[in-house]
Write a protein that holds these residues in place. Structure first.
Motif, short mmCIF file in Angstrom:
data_model
loop_
_atom_site.label_atom_id
_atom_site.label_comp_id
_atom_site.label_asym_id
_atom_site.label_seq_id
_atom_site.Cartn_x
_atom_site.Cartn_y
_atom_site.Cartn_z
N PRO A 1 28.02 -20.65 36.04
CA PRO A 1 28.73 -21.94 36.09
C PRO A 1 28.20 -22.88 37.16
O PRO A 1 28.31 -24.11 37.03
CB PRO A 1 30.18 -21.53 36.37
N HIS A 2 27.62 -22.33 38.24
CA HIS A 2 27.10 -23.15 39.33
C HIS A 2 25.83 -23.89 38.95
O HIS A 2 25.42 -24.82 39.66
CB HIS A 2 26.84 -22.28 40.56
N LEU A 3 25.20 -23.50 37.84
CA LEU A 3 23.95 -24.14 37.42
C LEU A 3 24.15 -25.17 36.32
O LEU A 3 23.25 -25.98 36.06
CB LEU A 3 22.96 -23.08 36.92
N VAL A 4 25.29 -25.13 35.65
CA VAL A 4 25.48 -25.91 34.42
C VAL A 4 26.50 -27.02 34.63
O VAL A 4 27.59 -26.80 35.18
CB VAL A 4 25.93 -24.99 33.26
N ARG A 5 26.14 -28.20 34.18
CA ARG A 5 27.04 -29.35 34.24
C ARG A 5 28.03 -29.35 33.07
O ARG A 5 29.21 -29.60 33.24
CB ARG A 5 26.22 -30.64 34.22
N GLU A 6 27.52 -29.07 31.85
CA GLU A 6 28.38 -29.13 30.67
C GLU A 6 27.72 -28.42 29.50
O GLU A 6 26.49 -28.40 29.39
CB GLU A 6 28.66 -30.59 30.28
N VAL A 7 28.54 -27.83 28.63
CA VAL A 7 28.09 -27.31 27.34
C VAL A 7 28.81 -28.13 26.27
O VAL A 7 30.04 -28.24 26.29
CB VAL A 7 28.43 -25.82 27.18
N ARG A 8 28.07 -28.72 25.34
CA ARG A 8 28.69 -29.58 24.34
C ARG A 8 27.97 -29.44 23.01
O ARG A 8 26.83 -28.96 22.94
CB ARG A 8 28.67 -31.04 24.80
N GLY A 9 28.64 -29.86 21.95
CA GLY A 9 27.99 -29.77 20.65
C GLY A 9 28.90 -30.20 19.52
O GLY A 9 30.12 -30.32 19.68
N VAL A 10 28.28 -30.47 18.39
CA VAL A 10 28.97 -30.75 17.13
C VAL A 10 28.23 -29.98 16.05
O VAL A 10 27.02 -30.13 15.90
CB VAL A 10 28.96 -32.25 16.79
N GLY A 11 28.96 -29.15 15.31
CA GLY A 11 28.30 -28.35 14.28
C GLY A 11 27.22 -27.48 14.90
O GLY A 11 27.43 -26.84 15.94
N LEU A 12 26.05 -27.50 14.28
CA LEU A 12 24.93 -26.69 14.78
C LEU A 12 23.92 -27.53 15.57
O LEU A 12 22.72 -27.30 15.52
CB LEU A 12 24.25 -25.97 13.62
N LEU A 13 24.44 -28.50 16.30
CA LEU A 13 23.66 -29.26 17.28
C LEU A 13 24.38 -29.10 18.61
O LEU A 13 25.41 -29.72 18.86
CB LEU A 13 23.56 -30.73 16.87
N MET A 14 23.83 -28.24 19.48
CA MET A 14 24.50 -27.88 20.73
C MET A 14 23.54 -27.99 21.89
O MET A 14 22.33 -27.78 21.74
CB MET A 14 25.03 -26.44 20.65
N GLY A 15 24.08 -28.36 23.05
CA GLY A 15 23.25 -28.50 24.23
C GLY A 15 23.91 -27.90 25.46
O GLY A 15 25.12 -28.00 25.63
N VAL A 16 23.09 -27.29 26.31
CA VAL A 16 23.54 -26.80 27.61
C VAL A 16 22.86 -27.67 28.65
O VAL A 16 21.63 -27.64 28.79
CB VAL A 16 23.18 -25.32 27.83
N GLU A 17 23.66 -28.47 29.36
CA GLU A 17 23.09 -29.36 30.37
C GLU A 17 23.19 -28.71 31.74
O GLU A 17 24.28 -28.39 32.22
CB GLU A 17 23.82 -30.71 30.39
N PHE A 18 22.04 -28.53 32.38
CA PHE A 18 21.96 -27.94 33.72
C PHE A 18 21.95 -29.05 34.77
O PHE A 18 21.74 -30.22 34.46
CB PHE A 18 20.71 -27.07 33.83
N HIS A 19 22.17 -28.67 36.01
CA HIS A 19 22.12 -29.66 37.09
C HIS A 19 20.69 -30.06 37.43
O HIS A 19 20.48 -31.13 38.01
CB HIS A 19 22.81 -29.10 38.34
N ASP A 20 19.72 -29.22 37.06
CA ASP A 20 18.32 -29.56 37.36
C ASP A 20 17.42 -29.04 36.26
O ASP A 20 17.78 -28.10 35.51
CB ASP A 20 17.90 -28.96 38.71
N ALA A 21 16.26 -29.67 36.11
CA ALA A 21 15.32 -29.31 35.05
C ALA A 21 14.76 -27.90 35.26
O ALA A 21 14.42 -27.22 34.28
CB ALA A 21 14.19 -30.33 34.99
N GLY A 22 14.64 -27.46 36.51
CA GLY A 22 14.10 -26.13 36.76
C GLY A 22 14.97 -25.04 36.16
O GLY A 22 14.46 -24.09 35.55
N SER A 23 16.28 -25.15 36.31
CA SER A 23 17.18 -24.15 35.73
C SER A 23 17.11 -24.18 34.20
O SER A 23 17.15 -23.14 33.55
CB SER A 23 18.62 -24.42 36.19
#
Length: 460
Positions: free
Chosen positions: A372-394
């Motif tokens: 949880p300390h690395l991720v800003r948000e998990v979001r999606g609609v149907g089978l289009l989902m994204g995991v947004e991290f706080h930095d590109a390295g993670s």
């Protein structure tokens, strides 16, 4: 979800015609005899050829991802030259029906044996059938179809149709992605890709995605010279979802001011969001709808602009005003028609909605438990989902950790901190569990990383 296994044993592929996800046996890997010719594939050799003849940067990137060479695919599986198998939850949204779906392959094979390309002088039935099929599943009022070979070409088609009606002022969205040909690049909202090729098209502006007030101000009282182009959900921007009702508001604004409304569903359409179109989720019908990716059936590249008769009038008057040698190629038309039939007959829109709910819940639970300390948000609609991290390295480490566990996902071109999942709607229950297991293992692995320094300072 159990314990992590880095090389899970894939479930057996069901026989062709056995229902959702039915796939032919995977094609042979390296060293196999294909068409009477023995193919030997070396990752090092392929990387060298990429560097010498395609792109040095792309070759290096492939090496960074382990030097794997994909040589065959079927259903949700990709096989590499060394005989490994990967679960495909990537492919930038192309494989909603999975790879090599038997019905799509059969249609294409039949077309190849009979008429793969046409003279373009005589009438050709596969194009007529594909256009009727696509119009038949499109929102009300969209009756005319122009086929292209890529999504960017479909965007170019929409921009030319808009100009033919006097809509020369183009309003797009920040972070939006519409392709990289010159016109499509002009409306793609990312200076990183635009700056090396300026000057681009004139009279193009970008407003924040989902910001109706900004769009109102940009259009002004008279939008008769304007065209608005946006996505129902921004894919390459990192699965950015607008406020509820935003598409309805944009449609009403365009109708009130006289602006033309173009909805780019190249990635989101054909079932990806758990409905035929993102437009259907809000019951809107734009002047022009753009389709692609899933329209290919995962077999032959094809895209399309679907328009109202009014928006399409210039092409109706003069069929040679906007043409392409390979537009509506019969072999692509066979794939498109078969893809539409498969999505309809196997209810892949409904399956995408159900699988998306399951996978999104599991993604969120796994992230909350392990990183949880690395991720800003998990979001999606149907089978289009994204995991947004706080930095590109993670984000990069998460993608590589999934690859180590034989799962393919994608980064987001306009949001390097977001790892994107676009799995097929033909995932079996066992493959859903396998994907969930890989995510758990990858999240646990990267969860050992400390929070990014900037994020830590921001919370202090």
């Amino acid at each position: 979800m159990g314990t992590t296994t880095h090389a899970p044993t894939p479930p057996a592929a069901p026989a062709a015609g056995a229902g959702v996800g039915a796939t032919p046996a995977a094609a042979p890997g390296a060293g196999a005899v294909v068409g009477g010719v023995r193919e030997e594939v070396s990752g090092r050799e392929v990387a060298a050829q990429y560097k010498a003849h395609l792109s040095r940067g792309r070759g290096k990137l492939g090496e960074m991802f382990g030097g794997h060479v994909e040589v065959s695919s079927a259903g949700c599986r990709v096989r590499t030259a060394d005989g490994q198998e990967f679960l495909n939850a990537g492919g930038y949204g192309v494989f909603l029906t999975g790879a090599c779906h038997p019905r799509v392959v059969a249609a294409v094979e039949h077309q190849i044996r009979t008429l793969p390309l046409s003279t373009r002088l005589l009438l050709e039935p596969s194009a007529a059938r594909a256009a009727a099929a696509l119009a038949g599943v499109s929102p009300a009022g969209l009756e005319r179809v122009h086929f292209t070979g890529s999504g960017a070409e479909a965007v170019e088609t929409a921009l030319k149709l808009a100009r033919s009606l006097g809509h020369r002022r183009v309003i797009a969205t920040q972070g939006g992605y519409h392709g990289k040909t010159l016109g499509a690049l002009s409306v793609t909202g990312k200076p990183l890709y635009q700056d090396p090729f300026r000057p681009l098209l004139p009279l193009v502006s970008h407003v924040p995605f989902g910001d109706l007030a900004a769009l109102v101000a940009e259009i002004g009282d008279d939008g008769s010279d304007a065209v608005v182009i946006l996505e129902p959900v921004q894919g390459e921007a990192g699965v950015v979802i607008p406020p509820d009702g935003h598409l309805r508001d944009v449609q009403e604004l365009c109708r009130t001011t006289g602006a033309l409304f173009v909805l780019d569903e190249i990635q989101t359409g054909m079932g990806r969001l758990g409905a035929w179109w993102g437009a259907d989720r809000e019951r809107v019908s734009p002047d022009i709808l753009l389709a692609g990716k899933s329209l290919s059936g995962g077999v032959i590249p094809v895209a399309a602009a679907i328009a109202t008769p009014r928006a399409f009038a210039a092409f109706d008057r003069d069929p040679f005003i906007h043409t392409s040698t390979f537009s509506a190629a019969p072999v692509a038309m066979a794939a498109a028609t078969a893809a539409i039939e498969v999505i309809r007959d196997e209810d892949l829109t409904g399956r995408a909605a159900r699988l998306g709910d399951v996978l999104l819940d599991r993604l969120r639970a796994t992230v909350a438990e392990h990183c949880p300390h690395l991720v800003r948000e998990v979001r999606g609609v149907g089978l289009l989902m994204g995991v947004e991290f706080h930095d590109a390295g993670s984000a990069g480490e998460f993608l590589l950790a999934l690859l180590d566990r034989h799962v393919i996902v994608n980064h987001s071109l306009n949001a390097h901190t977001v790892v994107r999942f676009t799995p097929p709607a033909v995932l079996s229950d066992a493959e859903v569990d396998e994907l969930s297991e890989a995510v758990r293992g990858a999240a646990r692995e990267i969860g050992r990383r400390p929070a990014p320094a900037a994020h830590t300072r921001g919370n202090s």
